[in-house]
Design an enzyme around this catalytic site. Sequence first.
Site, short mmCIF file in Angstrom:
data_model
loop_
_atom_site.label_atom_id
_atom_site.label_comp_id
_atom_site.label_asym_id
_atom_site.label_seq_id
_atom_site.Cartn_x
_atom_site.Cartn_y
_atom_site.Cartn_z
N ASP A 68 58.50 50.54 31.74
CA ASP A 68 58.79 51.22 30.49
C ASP A 68 57.85 50.65 29.43
O ASP A 68 57.84 49.46 29.18
CB ASP A 68 60.26 50.96 30.12
N CYS A 96 34.48 50.67 16.11
CA CYS A 96 34.36 51.28 17.44
C CYS A 96 34.52 52.79 17.31
O CYS A 96 33.79 53.59 17.90
CB CYS A 96 35.45 50.78 18.39
N HIS A 100 32.82 56.13 19.11
CA HIS A 100 33.77 56.59 20.12
C HIS A 100 34.98 57.16 19.38
O HIS A 100 35.94 56.45 19.11
CB HIS A 100 34.22 55.43 21.01
N CYS A 194 39.70 30.65 47.40
CA CYS A 194 40.61 31.72 46.96
C CYS A 194 41.40 32.22 48.16
O CYS A 194 42.61 32.47 48.09
CB CYS A 194 39.83 32.90 46.39
N CYS A 197 44.93 30.79 49.65
CA CYS A 197 46.21 31.24 49.10
C CYS A 197 46.35 32.76 49.20
O CYS A 197 47.34 33.28 49.71
CB CYS A 197 46.34 30.85 47.63
N ARG A 235 42.18 33.89 34.01
CA ARG A 235 43.05 33.65 35.17
C ARG A 235 42.28 32.90 36.26
O ARG A 235 42.83 32.00 36.91
CB ARG A 235 43.58 34.98 35.70
N CYS A 239 43.24 29.31 37.97
CA CYS A 239 43.32 29.08 39.41
C CYS A 239 42.46 27.88 39.80
O CYS A 239 42.88 27.03 40.59
CB CYS A 239 42.81 30.31 40.17
#
Lengths: 278, 109
Positions: A68, A96, A100, A194, A197, A235, A239
Amino acid sequence: MEFKTLLTNAAVVALSAGFASAQDDSILAVDGDVINTRAAAPAFAENLDTVYSGWHFRSGETQSLQMDDFENPAFVFVDQGIDLFDKVEGSEGKACASCHEDVVDFAGLRPALPRVENGELVTMENLVNECRTERMGAEPWKYTGGQMTAVTALIGLQSRGMSINVAVDGDAAPFFERGKDLYYQRVGQLDMACSNCHEDNYGVMIRADHLSQGQINGFPTYRLKNAKLNSAHARFKGCMKNIRATPFKVGGDEFKALELYLAARGNGLSVETPSVRN
Amino acid sequence: MAKGVKPRVKVPKSAAAGDVITIKTLISHKMESGVRKDGDGNIIPRSIINRFVADFNGQNIIDVNLEPAISTNPYFQFEAMVPEAGEFKFTWYDDDGSVYETSKKIKIA
């Protein structure tokens, strides 16, 4: 003898429990539109049969947040992205939106990125900053900063539901190969790649966390742990720190090649941007 | 004025008379508690939404006092009975005196 049989049984039970919790078979629908969160693995991902979005590995509560748009906390940042898109900055007096006109025109961009332009691999962050420096005369944004993720989430959202389809042949081939090498390269004090895992052990718990396949079709993603949007490179950096390695540079060649390889592993999944994870 | 404040509300477009509907509201606000310190050890002044009110056709449905412990981007979900067609009005009061308002119409189907 009796004891040994017991042990073997216990091992079998533990193993099957691990697989049973691998990934659920729920269906992700956002306001009625079904988003494809599983697909046949591309041929080059030879160790996978099916690719699953990270959504399948999250708890029911986290999954429902993404179903939602009002509940999805990432939309607070998408709203900021809309304001930034219209904000005039730089020496050219442009926003921008000056070139665009309608952000909806970006539908179809996210599934094709990163791509090769003039012999260089470019990500959405590169495109945004190129516009800012070349055409707006403004300062580039920090690669993983809040303004950047707000705008990349807004642009990515326009392609939600479209299938990821990044090119891996032709000009992209050397970058793809480099990304693949990085994916299988063991690094850091824990000496892990990588793949250890996200390919060999997805669906298994790593302490309290449920390992996913590391698909990036939902980035930038809202993480409950830091209550903000996180870019793919941020991210990757997280890691690498977890495996006690020295992270590559955010926005650098290594991470861009890895992003291409990971995006390609998810070819066939739908864009989920902006997703919700823990 | 606090920056980037934006109220968001989700109300069904229509309901049957007498129906109980679920209303969701969220306002993006940093909700600075007033007990944190900056890098130099100075207290960052409190800046929160301190009151939230929802009305339906002038009649009050909910009136909430918010305290500093409430997290950023306060979210409320509550139910209301809809006796007739009309308009929901939502109001948030900021510490700095700003008032943010939004309203949603509902039809009887």
